[in-house]
Design a protein around this motif. Structure first.
Motif, PDB file in Angstrom:
ATOM      1  N   LEU A  70       0.835  -1.198   0.000  1.00 15.56           N
ATOM      2  CA  LEU A  70       0.000   0.000   0.000  1.00 15.56           C
ATOM      3  C   LEU A  70       0.869   1.247   0.000  1.00 15.56           C
ATOM      4  O   LEU A  70       0.389   2.347  -0.244  1.00 15.56           O
ATOM      5  CB  LEU A  70      -0.919   0.026   1.232  1.00 15.56           C
ATOM      6  N   ARG A  91      -0.903  -0.621 -11.144  1.00 15.11           N
ATOM      7  CA  ARG A  91      -1.764  -1.739 -11.514  1.00 15.11           C
ATOM      8  C   ARG A  91      -1.160  -3.080 -11.085  1.00 15.11           C
ATOM      9  O   ARG A  91      -1.871  -3.971 -10.612  1.00 15.11           O
ATOM     10  CB  ARG A  91      -1.965  -1.707 -13.018  1.00 15.11           C
ATOM     11  N   SER A  94      -1.974  -3.400  -7.535  1.00 18.74           N
ATOM     12  CA  SER A  94      -3.373  -3.799  -7.352  1.00 18.74           C
ATOM     13  C   SER A  94      -3.503  -5.311  -7.448  1.00 18.74           C
ATOM     14  O   SER A  94      -4.130  -5.959  -6.604  1.00 18.74           O
ATOM     15  CB  SER A  94      -4.261  -3.175  -8.436  1.00 18.74           C
ATOM     16  N   ASP A  95      -2.915  -5.849  -8.518  1.00 23.66           N
ATOM     17  CA  ASP A  95      -3.041  -7.291  -8.740  1.00 23.66           C
ATOM     18  C   ASP A  95      -2.260  -8.075  -7.691  1.00 23.66           C
ATOM     19  O   ASP A  95      -2.694  -9.146  -7.254  1.00 23.66           O
ATOM     20  CB  ASP A  95      -2.554  -7.650 -10.151  1.00 23.66           C
ATOM     21  N   ARG A  97      -1.799  -7.162  -4.563  1.00 21.72           N
ATOM     22  CA  ARG A  97      -2.604  -7.170  -3.337  1.00 21.72           C
ATOM     23  C   ARG A  97      -3.769  -8.132  -3.467  1.00 21.72           C
ATOM     24  O   ARG A  97      -4.092  -8.880  -2.543  1.00 21.72           O
ATOM     25  CB  ARG A  97      -3.130  -5.755  -3.045  1.00 21.72           C
ATOM     26  N   ARG A  98      -4.388  -8.122  -4.640  1.00 27.48           N
ATOM     27  CA  ARG A  98      -5.542  -8.981  -4.870  1.00 27.48           C
ATOM     28  C   ARG A  98      -5.164 -10.455  -4.681  1.00 27.48           C
ATOM     29  O   ARG A  98      -5.915 -11.222  -4.081  1.00 27.48           O
ATOM     30  CB  ARG A  98      -6.059  -8.739  -6.291  1.00 27.48           C
ATOM     31  N   PHE A 103      -6.208  -8.308   3.628  1.00 30.58           N
ATOM     32  CA  PHE A 103      -6.151  -7.178   4.560  1.00 30.58           C
ATOM     33  C   PHE A 103      -7.304  -7.206   5.552  1.00 30.58           C
ATOM     34  O   PHE A 103      -8.450  -7.482   5.178  1.00 30.58           O
ATOM     35  CB  PHE A 103      -6.242  -5.848   3.807  1.00 30.58           C
ATOM     36  N   ILE A 123     -13.893 -10.215  -3.813  1.00 31.73           N
ATOM     37  CA  ILE A 123     -12.484 -10.332  -4.206  1.00 31.73           C
ATOM     38  C   ILE A 123     -12.272 -11.500  -5.166  1.00 31.73           C
ATOM     39  O   ILE A 123     -11.426 -11.451  -6.060  1.00 31.73           O
ATOM     40  CB  ILE A 123     -11.604 -10.441  -2.945  1.00 31.73           C
ATOM     41  N   LEU A 125     -14.437 -12.311  -7.387  1.00 24.89           N
ATOM     42  CA  LEU A 125     -14.869 -11.780  -8.682  1.00 24.89           C
ATOM     43  C   LEU A 125     -13.715 -11.080  -9.372  1.00 24.89           C
ATOM     44  O   LEU A 125     -13.502 -11.219 -10.573  1.00 24.89           O
ATOM     45  CB  LEU A 125     -16.005 -10.781  -8.472  1.00 24.89           C
ATOM     46  N   LEU A 126     -12.964 -10.308  -8.576  1.00 27.75           N
ATOM     47  CA  LEU A 126     -11.805  -9.624  -9.152  1.00 27.75           C
ATOM     48  C   LEU A 126     -10.803 -10.644  -9.676  1.00 27.75           C
ATOM     49  O   LEU A 126     -10.125 -10.426 -10.670  1.00 27.75           O
ATOM     50  CB  LEU A 126     -11.116  -8.736  -8.102  1.00 27.75           C
TER      51      LEU A 126
ATOM     52  N   LYS B 308      -9.673  -0.433  -3.046  1.00 32.16           N
ATOM     53  CA  LYS B 308      -8.363  -0.418  -3.702  1.00 32.16           C
ATOM     54  C   LYS B 308      -7.365  -1.278  -2.952  1.00 32.16           C
ATOM     55  O   LYS B 308      -6.580  -2.013  -3.537  1.00 32.16           O
ATOM     56  CB  LYS B 308      -7.841   1.016  -3.808  1.00 32.16           C
ATOM     57  N   ALA B 309      -7.400  -1.182  -1.617  1.00 29.92           N
ATOM     58  CA  ALA B 309      -6.440  -1.925  -0.808  1.00 29.92           C
ATOM     59  C   ALA B 309      -6.574  -3.426  -1.062  1.00 29.92           C
ATOM     60  O   ALA B 309      -5.579  -4.145  -1.123  1.00 29.92           O
ATOM     61  CB  ALA B 309      -6.647  -1.620   0.673  1.00 29.92           C
ATOM     62  N   ILE B 310      -7.804  -3.903  -1.236  1.00 32.47           N
ATOM     63  CA  ILE B 310      -7.946  -5.343  -1.421  1.00 32.47           C
ATOM     64  C   ILE B 310      -7.790  -5.753  -2.880  1.00 32.47           C
ATOM     65  O   ILE B 310      -8.024  -6.907  -3.229  1.00 32.47           O
ATOM     66  CB  ILE B 310      -9.274  -5.893  -0.842  1.00 32.47           C
ATOM     67  N   GLY B 311      -7.388  -4.818  -3.732  1.00 30.05           N
ATOM     68  CA  GLY B 311      -6.950  -5.229  -5.063  1.00 30.05           C
ATOM     69  C   GLY B 311      -7.829  -4.800  -6.222  1.00 30.05           C
ATOM     70  O   GLY B 311      -7.687  -5.317  -7.323  1.00 30.05           O
ATOM     71  N   THR B 312      -8.749  -3.839  -6.010  1.00 31.17           N
ATOM     72  CA  THR B 312      -9.543  -3.343  -7.129  1.00 31.17           C
ATOM     73  C   THR B 312      -8.671  -2.423  -7.977  1.00 31.17           C
ATOM     74  O   THR B 312      -8.023  -1.526  -7.446  1.00 31.17           O
ATOM     75  CB  THR B 312     -10.764  -2.564  -6.623  1.00 31.17           C
ATOM     76  N   ARG B 313      -8.675  -2.659  -9.276  1.00 25.81           N
ATOM     77  CA  ARG B 313      -7.860  -1.817 -10.148  1.00 25.81           C
ATOM     78  C   ARG B 313      -8.492  -0.436 -10.300  1.00 25.81           C
ATOM     79  O   ARG B 313      -9.713  -0.297 -10.269  1.00 25.81           O
ATOM     80  CB  ARG B 313      -7.766  -2.449 -11.535  1.00 25.81           C
ATOM     81  N   PRO B 314      -7.644   0.589 -10.516  1.00 24.05           N
ATOM     82  CA  PRO B 314      -8.164   1.953 -10.662  1.00 24.05           C
ATOM     83  C   PRO B 314      -9.231   2.050 -11.758  1.00 24.05           C
ATOM     84  O   PRO B 314     -10.244   2.724 -11.584  1.00 24.05           O
ATOM     85  CB  PRO B 314      -6.925   2.766 -11.043  1.00 24.05           C
ATOM     86  N   PRO B 404      -4.740   4.266  -1.365  1.00 26.59           N
ATOM     87  CA  PRO B 404      -5.486   3.587  -0.307  1.00 26.59           C
ATOM     88  C   PRO B 404      -5.126   4.064   1.096  1.00 26.59           C
ATOM     89  O   PRO B 404      -6.017   4.255   1.921  1.00 26.59           O
ATOM     90  CB  PRO B 404      -5.110   2.118  -0.491  1.00 26.59           C
ATOM     91  N   ILE B 405      -3.835   4.276   1.383  1.00 23.12           N
ATOM     92  CA  ILE B 405      -3.534   4.631   2.777  1.00 23.12           C
ATOM     93  C   ILE B 405      -4.124   5.970   3.171  1.00 23.12           C
ATOM     94  O   ILE B 405      -4.637   6.124   4.263  1.00 23.12           O
ATOM     95  CB  ILE B 405      -2.022   4.631   3.126  1.00 23.12           C
TER      96      ILE B 405
END
Ligand SMILES: Nc1ncnc2c1ncn2[C@@H]1O[C@H](COP(=O)(O)OP(=O)(O)O)[C@@H](O)[C@H]1O
Ligand SMILES: [Mg+2]
Lengths: 242, 411
Positions: A70, A91, A94-95, A97-98, A103, A123, A125-126, B308-314, B404-405
């Motif tokens: 983060l 990006r 993002s991936d 972290r996903r 978290f 999550i 779904l992502l 966003k923190a859990i991984g959603t793309r912008p 996110p932070i």
């Protein structure tokens, strides 16, 4: 009880999940520069149940944020599974972290317009998990965290402890490498907080899921198998327990 | 899931969403009605104007309109006109022959524009026959006394102090250079003191040919097409056809927009005024939408931080915000259509009566009419949705860029 200043004993390479080398995180510059973290060297092994402890402002959140991608360190590098995450693009992060990080935050973790099961499902779904598998995994996770009958409740219809259980379920369901929890019990009363920790500890033992969480509550830290003490952004004690 | 999220987020702040819906629906309504009234009225004006005397398309010998002259006549019209009328589905065509003359009444005289018309075809092409105030529409034959009939514009009749049944004397120069003079009997008086034909004198085409010794040719053809909106294209096609068919005569085929340029330009300027006021309506609605979208994203900063923190793309968050705004826009348009349909139907059938009519090119209009079409119903929807999409770009971009932070620290 062993005590080692700012260094851990070397471990077998294969076991090491996180490798944090010479990491510093500085805010501001010149005279007003704050070193939230300074020269941190740590490794986290697979299957650990580690607590980061220290007074408010000691750098616990900052450390967890660096580990979770983060935030980026000012100096040093963070490796997960031998891959550097300090310099990934937005990006990629993002991936990352996903797929690798689960978290759990202090509070307001959940999306208010989604039900418990939808929050857990989101999550996946992502990640593009097929629908049938999603449904089955959500159901299994709800059972695991003891919320079988609460699938369709919105967060506002759940107690604080139940919300944090959903957050744990959401973090677990994506099958991450590690779950990072920043003061997950801070908004809970001590009984509920202890129960949440017991549940996390159970998951750590039964599924060998790696947990790193921060706390300044002595009752909570008791349950950790390793305590990393931070003070003014430095590791002052790294304590392992039987 | 994205849709579900967007929909529930919209439903979350019901009161605010409702207000936004109302402003979007109201915006649609205003746009739709102003477009409907403007299109409907313009079409009405165009119809009345072109049917007054111009027609949708006119044909002359090239250069006639710039400098009319007796000798600039189209020849062998009977050869090429009938097949052309068939080929281009022309509804009506009126031939005309023009000449200046001096007109005499009892003891007054006045310069007149004399126009030879084919009474039957003119009546099918223009509204002239409907403007007869006194007397009867031009008969195509001489009366018992052997005089040809003539129709006078209202002002001409007043100037010459003539009424129906009186004798009119016209003096002019014949095509062969001789003095042309003849006696006619007034069969009708047409129009009012300020209508376009007030100083005209109409004769049957045959009488006109006798009078100025012009056995051949005509100066002007006024055509009515089936679809007035396509007049320009039709004129273009007829022009090409005639250039091929009648190469020996340089003919000019022009739509009414070119024949009556002054009138057309005035109308276009007026239309621009309508578009400007529509732009202002949309600007106001857009500000409201921007405000809603910004507020609804600002207060969810923390939530976006978690996503966003859990991984959603912008990019996904960007689309989420736009989708939320578009949902409101679509619902707003539905609401707008529901509101606009009955009002517009009333405007189409009854219009708005103007207490003070206005004058355009010598024709009076006293009623605004609505129009119901894909254009008047669809364009407002496109405008509302388009501006919503545009306005939501900024908030969506803000959300997509949230770190996110920082967001997680917001409450
Ligand atoms: N964005 C920031 N800007 C400036 N200083 C910060 C920022 N984030 C954290 N800090 C500072 O870094 C130090 C460590 O903060 P934090 O990691 O939140 O501590 P903890 O979680 O242990 O309470 C604190 O002194 C804090 O003020
Ligand atoms: Mg903290």
């Amino acid at each position: 009880m062993t005590t080692a200043p700012s260094q851990t004993e070397p471990q077998a390479q294969g076991d090491i999940l996180f490798d944090i080398r010479g990491v510093g995180r500085y805010f501001g510059s010149g005279d007003i520069q704050v070193k939230a973290l300074d020269d941190i060297n740590l490794t986290i092994a697979r299957g650990e149940f580690t607590a980061i402890v220290g007074p408010s402002g000691s750098g616990k959140s900052t450390l967890l944020q660096l580990m979770g991608g983060l935030d980026a360190p000012s100096v040093g590098d963070v490796h997960l599974n031998n891959k550097s995450i300090a310099h990934m693009s937005g990006r990629e992060l993002s991936d990352f972290r996903r797929d690798h990080i689960g978290f759990i935050f202090q509070a307001y973790n959940l999306i208010p317009v989604l039900s418990a099961q939808e929050n857990i499902e989101y999550i996946m779904l992502l990640q593009g998990v097929p629908a049938a598998q999603r449904r089955q995994r959500v159901q299994a996770m709800l059972n695991t965290v003891g919320l079988e009958g609460y699938a369709d409740r919105r967060p506002a219809q759940l107690s604080g402890g139940q919300q944090q259980r959903v957050a744990v379920a959401r973090a677990m369901v994506s099958r991450p490498s590690i779950i990072l929890a920043d003061e997950p019990t801070a908004n809970l009363d001590s009984v509920t907080g202890s129960a949440l920790l017991d549940m996390m500890k159970g998951l750590n033992e039964s599924r060998s899921m790696t947990f790193v969480f921060s706390t300044h509550d002595p009752k909570i830290m008791e349950r950790a198998s390793r305590l990393i003490h931070l003070q003014d952004g430095r590791v002052v004690e790294d304590e392992r327990r039987g | 899931m994205l849709f579900k999220l967007a929909f529930r987020n919209v439903m979350r702040q019901r009161r605010r969403s409702l207000l936004t819906l109302l402003s979007m629906g109201g915006g649609y309504l205003l746009l739709c009605l102003s477009l409907s009234l403007s299109e409907g009225s313009y079409n009405n004006i165009i119809d009345l104007f072109t049917r007054d005397h111009t027609g949708h398309i006119q044909i002359h010998v090239a250069g006639y309109l710039d400098r009319p002259a007796l000798h600039k006549r189209m020849q062998q019209v009977d050869d090429w006109l009938p097949p052309m009328l068939l080929r281009y589905h022309i509804k009506a065509a009126a031939p005309r022959l023009y000449s200046p003359a001096l007109a005499y009444g009892e003891d007054k005289s006045a310069p007149a524009s004399v126009i030879g018309i084919d009474p039957g075809r003119e009546a099918r092409t223009t509204l002239l026959a409907k403007k007869v105030q006194q007397g009867v529409w031009l008969p195509n034959q001489v009366n018992e006394a052997g005089y040809w009939p003539a129709m006078l514009g209202f002002a001409m009749a007043q100037t010459l102090k003539l009424s129906v049944g009186d004798e009119l004397v016209l003096i002019s120069q014949g095509a062969d250079g001789s003095i042309a003079n003849d006696i006619f009997q007034v069969s009708a008086i047409v129009g009012t003191e300020d209508s376009s034909e007030r100083m005209n004198v109409y004769l049957p085409l045959t009488a006109m040919r006798d009078f100025i010794s012009l056995p051949q040719g005509i100066h002007e053809l006024a055509l009515l097409v089936e679809r007035p909106a396509d007049a320009r294209d039709a004129a273009q096609r007829i022009q090409e056809h005639l250039a091929h068919r009648v190469p020996q005569q340089p003919l000019a085929v022009k739509p009414w927009q070119e024949v009556e340029q002054g009138f057309y330009n005035g109308m276009q300027a007026d239309k621009q005024g309508t578009y400007i006021s529509m732009g202002i309506i949309m600007f106001i609605v857009s500000i409201g939408v921007l405000n809603t979208v910004l507020m609804s994203t600002l207060e969810r900063t923390r939530e976006f931080g978690v996503l966003k923190a859990i991984g959603t793309r912008p990019g996904l968050l960007f689309r989420l915000i736009q989708l939320e705004a578009m949902l409101l826009a679509v619902l707003g348009c539905v609401l707008g259509v529901v509101l606009a349909l009955p009002v517009n139907a009333y405007f189409v059938h009854h219009g708005i009566q103007l207490s003070q009519g206005f004058d355009m090119g010598g024709i009076r209009f006293d009623r605004l009419l609505g129009e119901f079409s894909w254009f008047t119903m669809g364009v407002p929807a496109l405008v509302v949705m388009g501006s919503t999409l545009l306005v939501s770009v900024f908030p969506a971009w803000r959300v997509a860029r949230i770190t996110p932070i920082n967001a997680l620290q917001a409450v």
